[in-house]
Design a protein around this motif. Structure first.
Motif, short mmCIF file in Angstrom:
data_model
loop_
_atom_site.label_atom_id
_atom_site.label_comp_id
_atom_site.label_asym_id
_atom_site.label_seq_id
_atom_site.Cartn_x
_atom_site.Cartn_y
_atom_site.Cartn_z
N UNK A 128 8.01 -1.62 -10.25
CA UNK A 128 6.83 -2.91 -10.00
C UNK A 128 5.70 -2.12 -8.90
N UNK A 129 4.45 -2.68 -9.09
CA UNK A 129 3.82 -2.11 -8.11
C UNK A 129 3.29 -2.58 -6.90
N UNK A 130 3.08 -2.56 -6.27
CA UNK A 130 3.24 -4.21 -4.88
C UNK A 130 2.06 -2.80 -3.92
N UNK A 131 0.87 -3.06 -3.72
CA UNK A 131 0.01 -2.87 -2.90
C UNK A 131 -0.30 -3.77 -1.66
N UNK A 132 -0.31 -3.00 -0.72
CA UNK A 132 -0.83 -3.55 0.68
C UNK A 132 -1.83 -3.57 1.60
N UNK A 133 -2.47 -4.23 1.97
CA UNK A 133 -3.70 -4.01 3.10
C UNK A 133 -2.39 -4.18 4.51
N UNK A 134 -2.36 -3.20 4.79
CA UNK A 134 -1.25 -2.85 7.02
C UNK A 134 -2.45 -4.07 7.14
N UNK A 135 -1.40 -4.91 8.35
CA UNK A 135 -1.72 -6.15 8.96
C UNK A 135 -3.23 -5.11 10.21
N UNK A 136 -4.16 -5.42 10.02
CA UNK A 136 -4.50 -4.97 11.52
C UNK A 136 -5.64 -4.18 11.32
N UNK A 137 -5.54 -3.73 9.12
CA UNK A 137 -6.36 -2.64 9.38
C UNK A 137 -8.15 -3.22 7.86
#
Length: 587
Positions: free
Chosen positions: A167-176
């Motif tokens: 599985x592939x997950x792309x996360x936009x980090x909190x506060x960025x």
């Protein structure tokens, strides 16, 4: 007392184990600086095109690092070349196709990869073939720009579009705040060069001439090489073949493209800009999860698209699910076409503010092949076509069908004249879809023009002060039963190949009982009460262009619902057709 010390010792031991485990997890994370091209502060091993033989040897012997850089994109048979049929038509069959020579950051192992910094002229390629587990991409104030229309900025690839072991997950980090700006692959033929004759029957006319002439475009690889390809194979549909595309090919048509299921999450923001075609494209399921994160996607075709058709794969993964804080999908006005949100499976909107703005013409704000469900959030979607929204949605929605002008303010007020929504956009549209958790049964009124004070998101207001303009009404009301809605004025869409809309040649079938379409002989029956079917004497009152009066035209029987000023919401599905400026009979 000894028991107490024993318990305390065990607690300290457990705590130490947790800390040790956490440290190991952290140590396994890879931190990639896009500007410095380092991984965890170490230089990333790089292969240039001159090092290709060494690279291929290391690849085949499984001696590559988890993160490595190539100055080419490897597709399993060789470096990806920027194939384009138009180049061959212009330059001939011996045209030498160039190798993409940007900076490719390659990932081929499960784990957490955190990106920060800025890179122009590069992309991230994620090879999931044969992997088991999760690849978690964390964007930490990352800016990635391909500086090319010919490759995606992020490409997740696999031979098998139904592959689910990785599985592939792309996360936009909190506060960025993160920005991804990319192009797309041109379609690369996967027809074996020694088997081109087998596919001639797929083409006709000019495309057949091109197919038999430009064999180096259609016959890129041999059969043996094609078996090594690491990217997913796509089968051309009728539209592809009419454009001259290969019957089999690989592609990545979005700034972010994936061959398998792809999930987005995280509390940060992500802006995706397409230089060429789609924004985010997946051949598997596409999911925005967690009810958090702010996404803005601008494209030159569909902003979001799950592209695999059920007819292409009986086990297709093609559902699109949205549960965010906010998501804005806008197709650029310079695009040839484009739905804002398009699913070849089901489309579910479960939460967040979703703004979906299609290209004027033949496209929809939200579109799906197997049903659209609005279950939560606040949704506004505009386009010239309307795809069915399921009556099984959990949240009330309304469709306003009419003719809306570019830069025209439209506002819906409740029975207390409180703003429900106001909306203004830079393009014309024929259908506006609105839904909200606070949208309840009752009577509402719709206005155009006027003025609005308050905070908007891409022209969308959910509160504020509205100074009334001109009131609007509608002709008919109903439920969403499926099918397409009102198309824009102008030329109708082209028919499928060979269809002209004209009656077939030859003698038409005979009418029953000798009917020939002519009126019967003799005098027609008299009208009741002396009515002779003629309009009343005198000229009818003039109406401004496009306006429909309440109660219909005077002196005519009512065979349609009259224009109504009260937009009554009743239940989940509400469709108001013929929305236009309201005119009373007294005017």
């Amino acid at each position: 007392m000894k028991k107490i010390y024993l318990v305390l010792g065990l607690l300290f031991l457990c705590a130490g184990g947790v800390l040790l485990y956490s440290a190991l997890v952290v140590s396994n994370n890879k931190y990639i600086d896009l500007g410095k091209l380092t991984v965890s502060n170490k230089s990333i091993e790089t292969y240039t095109i001159q090092d290709y033989e060494d690279f291929e040897k290391d690849y085949l012997n499984n001696q590559l690092e988890d993160v490595y850089i190539t100055k080419f994109l490897y597709d399993g048979a060789g470096p990806y070349k920027t194939y384009d049929l138009d180049d061959f038509i212009e330059n001939g069959n011996d045209y030498e196709v160039g190798v993409y020579d940007g900076t490719v950051i390659n990932i081929h192992d499960v784990g957490v990869y955190e990106f920060t910094g800025e890179l122009t002229g590069g992309m991230i390629a994620i090879n999931t073939n044969g992997l088991k587990g999760e690849i978690h991409i964390v964007l930490n104030d990352a800016i990635l720009d391909t500086d090319s229309k010919k490759v995606p900025a992020i490409y997740v690839y696999n031979k098998d579009i139904t592959y689910s072991d990785c599985t592939v997950v792309i996360e936009a980090k909190d506060g960025t705040a993160n920005t991804i700006n990319g192009g797309k692959f041109k379609k690369v033929s996967l027809l074996a060069s020694e088997e081109l004759d087998n596919y001639q029957s797929k083409y006709s006319s000019e495309q057949l001439t091109n197919y038999t002439t430009y064999t180096k475009y259609y016959g890129v690889y041999t059969k043996e090489q094609i078996e090594k390809i690491l990217f997913a194979t796509v089968t051309a549909d009728k539209e592809d073949l009419a454009d001259g595309d290969p019957y089999y090919y690989y592609k990545g048509s979005g700034a972010i493209s994936s061959d398998i299921d792809l999930t987005f999450e995280g509390k940060g923001s992500l802006t995706v800009l397409s230089k060429n075609k789609e924004g985010i494209e997946s051949k598997g399921h596409l999911t925005f999860s967690g009810g958090v994160g702010d996404y803005t996607i601008t494209s030159f075709d569909d902003c979001l698209n799950t592209t695999t058709d059920d007819s292409e794969n009986s086990n297709a993964h093609n559902d699109l699910t949205i549960n965010v804080h906010s998501l804005v999908a806008i197709v650029d006005l310079e695009a040839d076409e484009g739905d804002a949100i398009d699913s070849n499976g089901t489309l579910k909107i479960d939460g967040g503010t979703v703004i979906a703005i299609a290209k004027p013409g033949g496209d929809a704000g939200i579109d799906s092949e197997k049903g659209t469900l609005i279950n939560g959030g606040t949704v506004i979607a505009t386009g010239d076509m309307l795809d069915a929204i399921s009556n099984e949605s959990k949240q009330t929605f309304a469709v306003f069908n009419g003719k809306f002008l570019a830069n025209q303010l439209v506002a819906l007020l409740d029975s207390n004249d409180k703003v429900v929504f106001a909306y203004q956009t830079d393009r014309t549209y024929s259908n506006l879809v609105y839904s909200s958790s606070s949208f309840v049964d009752g009577t509402y009124h719709l206005y155009q023009d006027g003025s609005m004070e308050g905070n908007s998101d891409h022209g969308f207001y959910t509160s504020g002060t509205y100074k009334k303009g001109t009131q609007m009404g509608y002709t008919t009301i109903g439920n969403m039963m499926g099918g397409r809605g009102q198309a824009p004025e102008g030329n109708p869409p082209e028919r499928p190949d060979g269809e002209s809309g004209e009656p077939p040649e030859g003698t038409p079938p005979e009418k029953p009982n000798g009917e020939n379409g002519q009126p019967p002989e003799g005098n027609p029956p008299e009208k009741p009460n002396g009515d002779n079917g003629q309009p009343p004497e005198g000229n009818p009152p003039e109406r401004p262009d496009g306006e429909v009066p309440i109660g219909g035209m005077p002196g005519m029987e009512q065979n349609i619902n009259p224009v109504n000023a009260d937009f009554t919401i009743n239940g989940i599905s509400n469709v108001f057709q013929g929305v236009s400026k309201l005119v009373t009979n007294e005017e």
